[in-house]
Design an enzyme around this catalytic site. Structure first.
Site, mmCIF file in Angstrom:
data_model
loop_
_atom_site.group_PDB
_atom_site.id
_atom_site.type_symbol
_atom_site.label_atom_id
_atom_site.label_comp_id
_atom_site.label_asym_id
_atom_site.label_seq_id
_atom_site.Cartn_x
_atom_site.Cartn_y
_atom_site.Cartn_z
ATOM 1 C CG LEU A 103 -2.057 -1.116 1.298
ATOM 2 C CD1 LEU A 103 -2.963 -1.024 2.700
ATOM 3 C CD2 LEU A 103 -3.033 -0.955 0.101
ATOM 4 C CG ASP A 104 0.490 3.843 -3.083
ATOM 5 O OD1 ASP A 104 1.552 3.015 -3.568
ATOM 6 O OD2 ASP A 104 -0.309 4.528 -3.902
ATOM 7 C CE LYS A 105 5.919 8.543 4.550
ATOM 8 N NZ LYS A 105 7.164 9.326 4.374
ATOM 9 C CB THR A 107 -2.830 4.010 0.441
ATOM 10 O OG1 THR A 107 -2.581 4.530 -0.831
ATOM 11 C CG2 THR A 107 -3.921 2.966 0.298
ATOM 12 C CG HIS A 187 1.928 5.179 -7.128
ATOM 13 N ND1 HIS A 187 1.798 5.072 -5.968
ATOM 14 C CD2 HIS A 187 2.976 6.062 -7.316
ATOM 15 C CE1 HIS A 187 2.678 5.684 -5.173
ATOM 16 N NE2 HIS A 187 3.489 6.334 -5.965
#
Length: 237
Positions: A103-105, A107, A187
């Site tokens: 998961l993105d930072k 998210t 992403h």
């Protein structure tokens, strides 16, 4: 059969060197007898091992559900920023843990953490068609035509074509959409939104396959997956 020091260290009791000192100093028993040999090989499921008087509850692998907060990265270690492993409670820490997918930072939401590589591959492989469900908070409405583009497999920047997504409008007033994808391009949800002229303001993952994020978990909290939840994932893969 595994070495005694490796068995104990794998359960998060301490580092290999710390565990060896425990064994040498007589703080470990096997079937009621003090065992000082660090290299004796045992089947951990067939023997009663205690450390400092406490019974060792052996688990070959650990499966954890985390409600990931913003600001931490989905990695096992990073010398510059805090990782999801760093925020695990001490009782759930052991060597070899890593996040299943990323998961993105910025998210939030459901993240599975384990030390079982085969399990992780089965969940993340696009061929397994395990859908990850996101709630995307956008900056405006997505048109019906653009929803169809997302559902048929949109081409994102760089010419990459995404597999067909499942998309539904949850709240037209606040521009909230449910997006389900079965792959994990970099992403990806943000780039899919960008491809239809929209910007993601906030992104939360709420489910992996049939496994739904526990609403009782606050952001940053974690717990082990239950047997029932493991069964749900097993049916998906």
């Amino acid at each position: 059969m595994e070495r005694l020091d490796k068995i104990i260290a794998s359960q998060g009791v301490g580092t290999r060197s710390e565990v060896r000192k425990m064994i040498w100093s007589g703080k470990v028993t096997v079937d009621g007898e003090v065992e000082r040999r660090i290299d004796v090989k045992l089947d951990p499921a067939a023997h009663n091992i205690t450390v400092n008087g406490s019974c060792l509850s052996y688990r070959k692998h650990l499966y954890i559900m985390m409600n990931k907060p913003r600001g931490v990265v989905s990695a096992s270690n990073d010398s510059h920023v805090k990782t999801v492993i760093d925020i695990l409670p001490p009782r759930l820490r052991r060597s070899g843990l890593f996040p299943v997918g990323r998961l993105d930072k910025d998210t939030e939401g459901l993240l599975i953490i384990t030390d079982d590589g085969d399990f992780a591959h089965s969940v993340t492989s696009p061929g397994k068609k395990v859908y990850k469900t996101y709630h995307a908070y956008l900056d405006d409405v997505v048109s019906d035509d653009d929803m169809d583009r997302l559902r048929s497999g949109i081409v994102i920047d760089g010419g990459e074509k995404c597999l067909p997504a499942q998309v539904a409008e949850l709240d037209r007033t606040d521009f909230i959409y449910e997006i389900k994808i079965c792959e994990g391009k970099y992403h990806q949800v943000k780039r899919m939104a960008q491809a239809v002229g929209r910007r993601v303001l906030r992104l939360e993952r709420v489910a992996v396959g049939g496994l739904v994020l526990d609403s009782a978990l606050e952001r940053g909290e974690s717990r082990e997956l239950s047997g029932e939840e493991m069964d749900i994932l097993a049916r998906n893969v």
